[in-house]
Every structure is written in structure tokens, then in C-alpha cells.
Motif scaffolding. Structure first.
Motif, PDB file in Angstrom:
ATOM      1  N   THR A  60       0.832  -1.197   0.000  1.00 15.04           N
ATOM      2  CA  THR A  60       0.000   0.000   0.000  1.00 15.04           C
ATOM      3  C   THR A  60       0.869   1.250   0.000  1.00 15.04           C
ATOM      4  OG1 THR A  60      -0.073   0.111   2.406  1.00 15.04           O
ATOM      5  CG2 THR A  60      -1.772  -1.227   1.316  1.00 15.04           C
ATOM      6  N   LYS A  61       0.236   2.419  -0.195  1.00 15.16           N
ATOM      7  CA  LYS A  61       0.996   3.665  -0.186  1.00 15.16           C
ATOM      8  C   LYS A  61       1.649   3.896   1.168  1.00 15.16           C
ATOM      9  CE  LYS A  61      -1.000   6.488  -3.857  1.00 15.16           C
ATOM     10  NZ  LYS A  61      -1.605   7.792  -4.208  1.00 15.16           N
ATOM     11  N   SER A  62       0.955   3.551   2.225  1.00 13.99           N
ATOM     12  CA  SER A  62       1.518   3.755   3.555  1.00 13.99           C
ATOM     13  C   SER A  62       2.713   2.820   3.777  1.00 13.99           C
ATOM     14  CB  SER A  62       0.459   3.524   4.629  1.00 13.99           C
ATOM     15  OG  SER A  62      -0.028   2.191   4.584  1.00 13.99           O
ATOM     16  N   GLU A  63       2.637   1.590   3.281  1.00 10.69           N
ATOM     17  CA  GLU A  63       3.760   0.662   3.405  1.00 10.69           C
ATOM     18  C   GLU A  63       4.932   1.116   2.554  1.00 10.69           C
ATOM     19  OE1 GLU A  63       1.525  -3.614   4.304  1.00 10.69           O
ATOM     20  OE2 GLU A  63       1.661  -2.879   2.248  1.00 10.69           O
ATOM     21  N   ALA A  64       4.637   1.755   1.413  1.00  7.82           N
ATOM     22  CA  ALA A  64       5.693   2.229   0.512  1.00  7.82           C
ATOM     23  C   ALA A  64       6.500   3.353   1.132  1.00  7.82           C
ATOM     24  CB  ALA A  64       5.093   2.704  -0.818  1.00  7.82           C
ATOM     25  N   GLU A  65       5.970   4.015   2.160  1.00  7.82           N
ATOM     26  CA  GLU A  65       6.689   5.116   2.801  1.00  7.82           C
ATOM     27  C   GLU A  65       7.977   4.646   3.474  1.00  7.82           C
ATOM     28  OE1 GLU A  65       4.202   7.896   1.377  1.00  7.82           O
ATOM     29  OE2 GLU A  65       6.008   8.259   2.549  1.00  7.82           O
ATOM     30  N   ALA A  66       8.127   3.336   3.677  1.00  3.98           N
ATOM     31  CA  ALA A  66       9.353   2.806   4.277  1.00  3.98           C
ATOM     32  C   ALA A  66      10.551   2.978   3.352  1.00  3.98           C
ATOM     33  CB  ALA A  66       9.172   1.332   4.625  1.00  3.98           C
ATOM     34  N   SER A  67      10.297   3.267   2.078  1.00  4.14           N
ATOM     35  CA  SER A  67      11.375   3.494   1.113  1.00  4.14           C
ATOM     36  C   SER A  67      11.097   4.793   0.368  1.00  4.14           C
ATOM     37  CB  SER A  67      11.468   2.336   0.110  1.00  4.14           C
ATOM     38  OG  SER A  67      12.322   2.683  -0.966  1.00  4.14           O
ATOM     39  N   ALA A  68      11.980   5.770   0.529  1.00  2.00           N
ATOM     40  CA  ALA A  68      11.791   7.055  -0.145  1.00  2.00           C
ATOM     41  C   ALA A  68      11.741   6.880  -1.664  1.00  2.00           C
ATOM     42  CB  ALA A  68      12.926   8.015   0.236  1.00  2.00           C
ATOM     43  N   LEU A  70      10.703   4.201  -3.386  1.00  2.00           N
ATOM     44  CA  LEU A  70       9.442   3.594  -3.799  1.00  2.00           C
ATOM     45  C   LEU A  70       8.290   4.586  -3.659  1.00  2.00           C
ATOM     46  CD1 LEU A  70       7.871   1.149  -4.758  1.00  2.00           C
ATOM     47  CD2 LEU A  70       7.709   0.374  -2.398  1.00  2.00           C
ATOM     48  N   ALA A  71       8.297   5.368  -2.592  1.00  2.00           N
ATOM     49  CA  ALA A  71       7.219   6.332  -2.372  1.00  2.00           C
ATOM     50  C   ALA A  71       7.155   7.343  -3.514  1.00  2.00           C
ATOM     51  CB  ALA A  71       7.428   7.040  -1.030  1.00  2.00           C
ATOM     52  N   PHE A  74       5.778   5.532  -6.683  1.00  2.00           N
ATOM     53  CA  PHE A  74       4.629   4.645  -6.445  1.00  2.00           C
ATOM     54  C   PHE A  74       3.580   4.770  -7.539  1.00  2.00           C
ATOM     55  CE2 PHE A  74       2.288   2.015  -3.432  1.00  2.00           C
ATOM     56  CZ  PHE A  74       0.990   2.168  -3.874  1.00  2.00           C
ATOM     57  N   ASN A  75       3.138   6.000  -7.827  1.00  2.00           N
ATOM     58  CA  ASN A  75       2.052   6.186  -8.802  1.00  2.00           C
ATOM     59  C   ASN A  75       2.453   5.707 -10.196  1.00  2.00           C
ATOM     60  OD1 ASN A  75       0.352   7.284  -6.864  1.00  2.00           O
ATOM     61  ND2 ASN A  75       0.995   9.393  -7.277  1.00  2.00           N
ATOM     62  N   ALA A  76       3.719   5.933 -10.556  1.00  2.00           N
ATOM     63  CA  ALA A  76       4.178   5.502 -11.874  1.00  2.00           C
ATOM     64  C   ALA A  76       4.211   3.981 -11.986  1.00  2.00           C
ATOM     65  CB  ALA A  76       5.568   6.080 -12.159  1.00  2.00           C
ATOM     66  N   MET A  77       4.497   3.298 -10.877  1.00  2.00           N
ATOM     67  CA  MET A  77       4.578   1.836 -10.883  1.00  2.00           C
ATOM     68  C   MET A  77       3.207   1.178 -10.748  1.00  2.00           C
ATOM     69  SD  MET A  77       7.985   1.568  -8.457  1.00  2.00           S
ATOM     70  CE  MET A  77       7.981  -0.221  -8.333  1.00  2.00           C
ATOM     71  N   ASP A  78       2.213   1.923 -10.266  1.00  2.00           N
ATOM     72  CA  ASP A  78       0.860   1.385 -10.064  1.00  2.00           C
ATOM     73  C   ASP A  78       0.113   1.377 -11.397  1.00  2.00           C
ATOM     74  OD1 ASP A  78      -2.081   2.439  -8.132  1.00  2.00           O
ATOM     75  OD2 ASP A  78      -1.536   0.520  -9.039  1.00  2.00           O
ATOM     76  N   ASP A  79       0.381   0.371 -12.221  1.00  2.00           N
ATOM     77  CA  ASP A  79      -0.146   0.337 -13.594  1.00  2.00           C
ATOM     78  C   ASP A  79      -1.666   0.408 -13.668  1.00  2.00           C
ATOM     79  OD1 ASP A  79       2.434  -2.010 -14.639  1.00  2.00           O
ATOM     80  OD2 ASP A  79       2.413   0.180 -14.611  1.00  2.00           O
ATOM     81  N   ASP A  80      -2.357  -0.275 -12.758  1.00  2.00           N
ATOM     82  CA  ASP A  80      -3.820  -0.303 -12.837  1.00  2.00           C
ATOM     83  C   ASP A  80      -4.484   0.752 -11.952  1.00  2.00           C
ATOM     84  OD1 ASP A  80      -4.267  -3.228 -10.641  1.00  2.00           O
ATOM     85  OD2 ASP A  80      -3.246  -1.305 -10.369  1.00  2.00           O
ATOM     86  N   ASN A  81      -3.681   1.665 -11.383  1.00  2.00           N
ATOM     87  CA  ASN A  81      -4.199   2.755 -10.543  1.00  2.00           C
ATOM     88  C   ASN A  81      -5.097   2.247  -9.416  1.00  2.00           C
ATOM     89  OD1 ASN A  81      -2.981   4.866 -12.124  1.00  2.00           O
ATOM     90  ND2 ASN A  81      -4.568   4.513 -13.670  1.00  2.00           N
TER      91      ASN A  81
END
Length: 254
Positions: A60-68, A70-71, A74-81
Motif C-alpha cells: 500500500t501507499k503507507s507501506e511504501a513510505e518505508a522506502s523514499a 518507492l514512495a 509509487f504512482n508511476a509503478m501502479d499500472d492499474d491505478n
């Protein structure tokens, strides 16, 4: 009145309550900046699991915050939005980012070479102008201009020689990497490996593997560390998987 818990008591309660609560109280989840990428120490699968704190199979976006890193991507990697990343989106996103970085490095190298050519051309033009001016001036002035022109030509020649040496060193490094990767392969397999290794970095990427249907079909199974690249040993595994009746059957007696 509620008494404030000491740090030791808070830690003890957190550990007793379970890893998830302990992470939150100790600041492990929010404070760490996990380094991710195709060439990181951990495989892509392990990186995904480290970020997927609740183990539900997505980041999730909140979990992605553990890596600057990835955060920010994130949106660019989220292919299906969908607002979260599957393991496939995570892996393909990191590989795409690695490919973009390689492309950028190549563009910078080409830009540097073009800049060097422009500088050499400019130096030659200035030298010619100096020689013309010297011819029209007094004999002493002409000699000074000729000396400066020669110095400029020597500098340009030295710069060109240095650039050529660096280019040759890069080519040799790529050839050495490929030779090292194919050292334990048979002549036939080594030849196939070199034919696919287009950039001569001693590794076969997924894109390069597309040049051989057998290798491409067995790429993921042979890529033991899930880094999106095949070493010489992993390439041998991919080739051997198609030995019976496949393109490489004559190499393994199949």
C-alpha cells in the motif's frame, strides 16, 4: 490519572503484543528507509516481502513510505491505478527504472563525446585563426601565434587520445565481463551467450534473452536470485531446460 509508561515498559508491552505493534511503537516501520532496486543486496521477492508488512500480497501507499525511492515512484509503478502494488508491478517497475538509468547513462556518455568533438573543432578553428592573424602581423607576432596554435593542437590531440583510451578501456571491460561469464560454458553455449549479450556486460537481460525463444521461455525459472539478469551459470540452466528436443538438444546429448 494515567501514569506514563517508561521506555522499557513500552518496549516490553510492544514485544508481548506482537511484531506489528512492536514495529509501530519502536518506529521501525515508519523510520527506516529501505534501499530497493534490481541490483540491491536482496532479491526483488525479498524486497517485496520486507515492504509488505501485513503480508496481504500487495504494497500500500503507507507501506511504501518505508522506502523514499518507492514512495516517489509509487504512482508511476501502479499500472492499474488501484492504489497498491502487486509483486508483478513492483518487479516490473524496478526493472523499468533500472533500464531507464542505463539509458540515461548512455545518453550522458554520448553527450560527453559530442562535447569533446565540439571542443576539438573549436580548438582547430581558433588555431587556424591564430595562424592567419600571425601571417598578417610582424614576423615576431607570427612566430608567437604559431607557437600558440601548436600548443592548442597538441592539447586537442592529447584530449582525443585520452578519449580513445577510455573508450577502448570500456570495450575491454565489457569483453572481460563476457569472457568471465562464459568461462565455465562449452564452446557452443559460450557462443550462444555472447551472441545474446548485446551490451557485453557479461549478463543476459530479459530483453536480450528475447533473441532466443528457448532461453526466453526458461528465463524466470533460471533466474535464481530474481534480479532480472542471467549469469553464465543461470544461462546454462536455462539452456539445459530445453535440451530434450529443443534448440540445445545437441549440446546435452538429448
Amino acid at each position: 490519572m494515567i501514569k506514563q509508561l517508561s521506555t522499557a515498559s513500552a518496549v516490553a508491552l510492544a514485544l508481548a503484543a506482537g511484531p506489528a505493534m512492536a514495529d509501530g511503537l519502536l518506529g521501525i516501520s515508519g523510520g527506516a528507509d529501505l534501499k530497493i532496486g534490481v541490483n540491491a543486496d536482496a532479491s526483488l521477492g525479498k524486497q517485496f516481502k520486507m515492504l509488505d508488512k501485513d503480508g496481504d500480497g500487495v504494497i500500500t501507499k503507507s507501506e511504501a513510505e518505508a522506502s523514499a525511492e518507492l514512495a516517489s515512484d509509487f504512482n508511476a509503478m501502479d499500472d492499474d491505478n488501484s492504489g497498491d502494488l502487486t509483486q508483478g508491478e513492483f518487479s516490473s517497475g524496478l526493472k523499468a527504472r533500472a533500464d531507464a538509468a542505463k539509458q540515461s547513462a548512455g545518453d550522458k556518455m554520448r553527450s560527453t563525446m559530442e562535447s569533446g568533438k565540439d571542443m576539438a573543432g573549436s580548438a582547430a578553428a581558433k588555431a587556424q585563426a591564430g595562424m592567419t592573424a600571425g601571417a598578417e602581423a610582424s614576423s615576431e607576432a607570427a612566430q608567437n601565434a604559431a607557437a600558440k596554435a601548436k600548443a592548442g593542437a597538441d592539447a586537442s590531440a592529447n584530449a582525443a587520445a585520452s578519449a580513445a583510451d577510455k573508450t577502448m578501456a570500456g570495450v575491454k571491460a565489457g569483453a572481460d565481463a563476457t569472457a568471465k561469464a562464459t568461462a565455465n560454458l562449452s564452446n557452443e553455449l559460450a557462443g550462444q551467450f555472447k551472441a545474446l549479450d548485446a551490451n557485453r556486460d557479461g549478463l543476459i537481460s530479459e530483453a536480450e534473452a528475447e533473441g532466443n525463444a528457448d532461453i526466453a521461455a526458461n528465463f524466470d525459472a533460471a533466474d535464481e536470485n530474481n534480479d532480472g539478469l542471467l549469469t553464465g551459470a543461470e544461462f546454462k540452466v536455462a539452456a539445459k531446460a530445453e535440451a530434450k528436443g529443443g534448440f540445445f538438444s545437441n549440446l546435452f546429448g538429448g
